[in-house]
Design an enzyme around this catalytic site. Sequence first.
Site, PDB file in Angstrom:
ATOM      1  N   LYS A   1     -13.080  -1.212   6.696  1.00  0.00           N
ATOM      2  CA  LYS A   1     -12.456  -2.290   7.471  1.00  0.00           C
ATOM      3  C   LYS A   1     -12.951  -2.276   8.926  1.00  0.00           C
ATOM      4  O   LYS A   1     -13.571  -3.224   9.369  1.00  0.00           O
ATOM      5  CB  LYS A   1     -10.945  -2.155   7.409  1.00  0.00           C
ATOM      6  CG  LYS A   1     -10.393  -2.375   6.000  1.00  0.00           C
ATOM      7  CD  LYS A   1      -8.911  -2.342   6.017  1.00  0.00           C
ATOM      8  CE  LYS A   1      -8.179  -2.370   4.700  1.00  0.00           C
ATOM      9  NZ  LYS A   1      -8.793  -2.916   3.528  1.00  0.00           N
TER      10      LYS A   1
ATOM     11  N   ASP B   1      -1.497   6.811   6.534  1.00  0.00           N
ATOM     12  CA  ASP B   1      -2.591   6.010   5.974  1.00  0.00           C
ATOM     13  C   ASP B   1      -3.004   5.003   7.051  1.00  0.00           C
ATOM     14  O   ASP B   1      -2.283   4.044   7.324  1.00  0.00           O
ATOM     15  CB  ASP B   1      -2.104   5.286   4.710  1.00  0.00           C
ATOM     16  CG  ASP B   1      -3.147   4.329   4.154  1.00  0.00           C
ATOM     17  OD1 ASP B   1      -4.263   4.264   4.693  1.00  0.00           O
ATOM     18  OD2 ASP B   1      -2.823   3.633   3.162  1.00  0.00           O
TER      19      ASP B   1
ATOM     20  N   TRP C   1       0.811  -1.226   0.000  1.00  0.00           N
ATOM     21  CA  TRP C   1       0.000   0.000   0.000  1.00  0.00           C
ATOM     22  C   TRP C   1       0.835   1.262   0.000  1.00  0.00           C
ATOM     23  O   TRP C   1       0.406   2.302  -0.536  1.00  0.00           O
ATOM     24  CB  TRP C   1      -1.038  -0.017   1.128  1.00  0.00           C
ATOM     25  CG  TRP C   1      -2.130  -0.996   0.813  1.00  0.00           C
ATOM     26  CD1 TRP C   1      -2.395  -2.170   1.452  1.00  0.00           C
ATOM     27  CD2 TRP C   1      -3.056  -0.936  -0.291  1.00  0.00           C
ATOM     28  NE1 TRP C   1      -3.428  -2.826   0.830  1.00  0.00           N
ATOM     29  CE2 TRP C   1      -3.849  -2.102  -0.246  1.00  0.00           C
ATOM     30  CE3 TRP C   1      -3.281  -0.013  -1.317  1.00  0.00           C
ATOM     31  CZ2 TRP C   1      -4.857  -2.355  -1.179  1.00  0.00           C
ATOM     32  CZ3 TRP C   1      -4.283  -0.279  -2.250  1.00  0.00           C
ATOM     33  CH2 TRP C   1      -5.056  -1.418  -2.172  1.00  0.00           C
TER      34      TRP C   1
HETATM   35  C1  PLP Z   1      -3.635   0.354   4.167  1.00  0.00           C
HETATM   36  C2  PLP Z   1      -4.457   0.561   2.934  1.00  0.00           C
HETATM   37  N1  PLP Z   1      -4.398   1.750   2.302  1.00  0.00           N
HETATM   38  C3  PLP Z   1      -5.122   1.984   1.192  1.00  0.00           C
HETATM   39  C4  PLP Z   1      -5.943   1.027   0.649  1.00  0.00           C
HETATM   40  C5  PLP Z   1      -6.716   1.327  -0.608  1.00  0.00           C
HETATM   41  O1  PLP Z   1      -8.011   1.681  -0.261  1.00  0.00           O
HETATM   42  P1  PLP Z   1      -9.192   1.804  -1.323  1.00  0.00           P
HETATM   43  O2  PLP Z   1      -9.431   0.460  -1.909  1.00  0.00           O
HETATM   44  O3  PLP Z   1     -10.339   2.303  -0.486  1.00  0.00           O
HETATM   45  O4  PLP Z   1      -8.772   2.819  -2.326  1.00  0.00           O
HETATM   46  C6  PLP Z   1      -6.041  -0.220   1.285  1.00  0.00           C
HETATM   47  C7  PLP Z   1      -6.938  -1.259   0.747  1.00  0.00           C
HETATM   48  O5  PLP Z   1      -7.192  -2.282   1.307  1.00  0.00           O
HETATM   49  C8  PLP Z   1      -5.275  -0.455   2.454  1.00  0.00           C
HETATM   50  O6  PLP Z   1      -5.339  -1.630   3.100  1.00  0.00           O
END
Ligand code: PLP
Length: 358
Positions: free
Chosen positions: A196, A172, A102
């Site tokens: 989540k 994040d 990520w």
């Molecule tokens: C830590 C983290 N950041 C960002 C994201 C991406 O999020 P999205 O699918 O809502 O764009 C995820 C997706 O699981 C994630 O686990």
Amino acid sequence: MFFQHNFYAGPGALPNSVLAKIEKELRSYQNSGMSIMEFSHRSPQVVDVINDTVARFKKYLKLDDAWELILLQGGGSMQFLMAPYNLSKPGERIDYIDTGYWTQRAIHEAKDCERDLQIIADGAADKYHVLPDLEGIDTNTGARYLHICSNNTVVGTQWHEFPKVDTPLVVDASSDLLAREFDLSKVNMLYAHAQKNVGLAGITVVAVRKSALLQPESLPDMLCYQPHIDKLSNYHTPPVFSIYVTNLMQKWLEEEIGGVEAIAEINLQKAKHLYDVIDSSKSFECPVKISDRSTMNVVFTTGDDARDQAFIDYCAERHIIGVAGHRTHKGLRASLYNAVTPEDVTALVACIEGFDAT
Ligand SMILES: Cc1ncc(COP(=O)(O)O)c(C=O)c1O
């Protein structure tokens, strides 16, 4: 197939009492004769839900007047892009700690922002199963901010304490918002999608220090935080149902669980239960360094793809779903988000022990 125990990595489980409340109110929100989904986003009913949701997030994160908190669309991924645009100027440096999938996505999305993106540390040598040690690394680089991912959903690591650096942090927290308490003293911005621990896909929570907000260069208004702040998260039609469910999740957390501190302790116990049984099994191992292990995403494996698949099938026969690893990482993973109960973990533990004995 019928599933009783949900360990999906996201969207994840919802509490039974929240689902029951949704079911009860679906056709007639607060005895209005209309579903919440049918109300205008400018109606007092919806504006109240939005404002209450924002106020509760501020309360749970202990944000004072130095902060703004808004609900946006576009998921965690949109913040990979909006953060650089709103918190830095073209040409300025932004640092990243690369802790796997990520954070790499965050860097990828920011690559066209005309910023100087630098990775100051990464966990590649340890296949991201260890968080990088910042000892001996120059973190005082003059960067506008340092981006980290508080919980690494794919590889199963978590910053139990944020790195102690002078550069302000952008975090994040998509996979551990409201699952534990955060020290935000060195943080300029924290963002997380809802699907989540805190609600439904469709909204992303953005908490940002007012002092960190810059006047972005010529950008479409939709990509600037300010219009969303000015219009109290109602700049354009928000995903009302997602916000409504998130609001129910907040009430569940506060009224039935006892708040963030209480769920953090429950989450610790759930994770300990699972790691202990993995560590003492003969079939499974967890590749993540003990001190960096996530309380949210427990990554483990038998070391053999076919046997991992056999375990996934074994779980499915016992009404357990969501234990396959991320598609890029393979192996096994159980996500222990807020709505996953200790009883769910006990069911998974019984599966691990049963499989271990075969
Ligand atoms: C830590 C983290 N950041 C960002 C994201 C991406 O999020 P999205 O699918 O809502 O764009 C995820 C997706 O699981 C994630 O686990």
